[in-house]
Enzyme design. Structure first.
Site, PDB file in Angstrom:
ATOM      1  N   CYS A 142       0.839  -1.046   0.138  1.00 22.04           N
ATOM      2  CA  CYS A 142      -0.016  -0.087   0.167  1.00 22.04           C
ATOM      3  C   CYS A 142       0.717   1.266  -0.019  1.00 22.04           C
ATOM      4  O   CYS A 142       1.632   1.658  -1.111  1.00 22.04           O
ATOM      5  CB  CYS A 142      -0.833   0.076   1.138  1.00 22.04           C
ATOM      6  SG  CYS A 142      -2.356   1.457   1.172  1.00 22.04           S
ATOM      7  N   ASP A 187     -10.487  -2.884  -5.779  1.00 17.28           N
ATOM      8  CA  ASP A 187      -9.323  -2.074  -5.103  1.00 17.28           C
ATOM      9  C   ASP A 187      -9.753  -0.486  -5.953  1.00 17.28           C
ATOM     10  O   ASP A 187      -9.280  -0.257  -7.151  1.00 17.28           O
ATOM     11  CB  ASP A 187      -8.160  -2.503  -5.571  1.00 17.28           C
ATOM     12  CG  ASP A 187      -7.207  -1.609  -4.662  1.00 17.28           C
ATOM     13  OD1 ASP A 187      -7.309  -0.580  -4.306  1.00 17.28           O
ATOM     14  OD2 ASP A 187      -5.936  -1.964  -4.463  1.00 17.28           O
ATOM     15  N   HIS A 219      -8.487  -4.362  -1.542  1.00 18.73           N
ATOM     16  CA  HIS A 219      -7.192  -3.695  -1.074  1.00 18.73           C
ATOM     17  C   HIS A 219      -6.867  -3.927   0.488  1.00 18.73           C
ATOM     18  O   HIS A 219      -7.725  -3.964   1.201  1.00 18.73           O
ATOM     19  CB  HIS A 219      -7.366  -2.331  -1.139  1.00 18.73           C
ATOM     20  CG  HIS A 219      -6.355  -1.373  -0.961  1.00 18.73           C
ATOM     21  ND1 HIS A 219      -5.438  -1.062  -1.979  1.00 18.73           N
ATOM     22  CD2 HIS A 219      -5.881  -0.910   0.191  1.00 18.73           C
ATOM     23  CE1 HIS A 219      -4.324  -0.321  -1.393  1.00 18.73           C
ATOM     24  NE2 HIS A 219      -4.470  -0.084   0.037  1.00 18.73           N
TER      25      HIS A 219
END
Length: 252
Positions: A142, A187, A219
Site C-alpha cells: 500500500c 480496489d 485492497h
C-alpha cells in the site's frame, strides 16, 4: 498517477494470530525497525529485504510476514516510515486520512515524500553497511509501494508491491530492476485502468515485471485479509509466495 492516493480502505483489516520471533531495533539510532533473521542453515548470504509497510506500520501481521520471509532465508528489516506515528487498525469512517498524511497525528509530523525518503535511505544504508547486504530486495505494501519505486536508484535491486497506493507514473517508469505486483480484484486505489496503465509503463522500462490479480479480495488483502475466509486466505498466502518466488528468481 499509476495508483490513486490512500484512503479509508488502507486502514481496514484483520489482525492475524501467531507469535513473532524477530527483534525490535533502532535504525540509524532513531527509527523504529523490526529485524527478522534467517536460520544459519537457510540464510542467503549477502542478500536482504527491506519491508516498507502500509500505514499500520510495524505490528503483528507485518512482523509475522517478516518472520516468514526470514524462514525462507532472507534477512528482513521492516522500517517504520511514519516517524513513530503509524495508524491503529480500523479507523472510524470520519477519519481524515489526508490530514494525517500531510501533517501527522500531532500536526507537526508529516508523512510526505520529503519526510519519508530520508528514513528509507537510512534503512537501505543500515542493511548494506551494518548487515552486509550486497543484493537488496524491497517489498512495499500500500503506502510502502511508492517508496520501493522511488528508491531503486538508491540501491534496491528487485522490488515487489502489493495493492500499491500513491505511486506516480514517473516513479513507476523509473524502476531499474525487476518488479512484481500483487493486485486485488476490488480496489479503488489500484483499479483496472491503473493496472493496465502500469503494464504499459513497465513494458517500456524493459525490466522483468509481473502483475498477478487475485479475485474475490480487496485492497489490503496481502497483509490484512480475513484468513477465516477461504478465498482471502488463499490470496494472502499466494501473494506472499509470489514475493518469495520473485526474489528467489531475481535476487539470488
Amino acid at each position: 498517477m499509476a495508483s490513486n492516493p490512500p484512503s479509508k480502505c488502507c486502514t481496514v483489516g484483520v489482525k492475524h494470530e501467531g507469535s513473532s520471533t524477530g527483534e525490535h531495533i533502532k535504525v540509524a539510532g532513531k527509527h523504529d525497525g523490526y529485524l527478522a533473521t534467517p536460520p544459519a542453515d537457510k540464510k542467503h548470504e549477502g542478500v536482504g529485504l527491506l519491508y516498507i509497510p502500509d500505514v499500520i506500520g510495524i505490528w503483528q501481521n507485518s512482523q509475522l510476514m517478516a518472520d516468514q520471509l526470514a524462514a525462507n532465508g532472507y534477512l528482513t528489516l521492516i522500517i517504520d516510515p511514519f516517524n513513530g506515528d503509524p495508524l491503529p487498525l480500523n479507523r472510524p469512517g470520519d477519519f481524515d486520512f489526508m490530514a494525517w498524511m500531510t501533517k501527522g497525528s500531532t500536526g507537526d509530523n508529516p508523512h510526505t515524500k520529503e519526510a519519508v525518503d530520508p528514513i528509507i535511505l537510512d534503512a537501505i544504508k543500515t542493511l548494506k553497511e551494518e548487515y552486509g547486504v550486497k543484493k537488496l530486495g524491497a517489498l512495499g505494501y500500500c503506502f510502502g509501494a511508492k517508496y520501493v519505486a522511488r528508491h531503486y536508484k538508491d540501491g534496491i535491486d528487485v522490488g515487489y508491491f502489493a495493492h500499491p497506493s500513491f505511486v506516480d507514473e514517473d516513479e513507476l517508469a523509473g524502476v531499474t530492476g525487476p518488479l512484481s505486483i500483487a493486485a486485488a480484484e476490488t480496489d479503488t486505489i489500484f483499479p483496472a485502468e491503473k493496472r493496465h496503465k502500469s503494464e504499459e509503463i513497465l513494458k517500456k522500462t524493459g525490466q522483468p515485471y509481473q502483475i498477478n490479480l487475485y479475485s474475490g479480495v480487496e485492497h489490503g488483502f496481502a497483509v490484512r485479509g480475513d484468513t477465516s475466509k477461504k478465498q482471502a486466505k488463499f490470496a494472502k498466502e499466494h501473494a506472499f509466495l509470489q514475493a518469495v518466488h520473485w526474489f528467489d528468481e531475481h535476487l539470488l
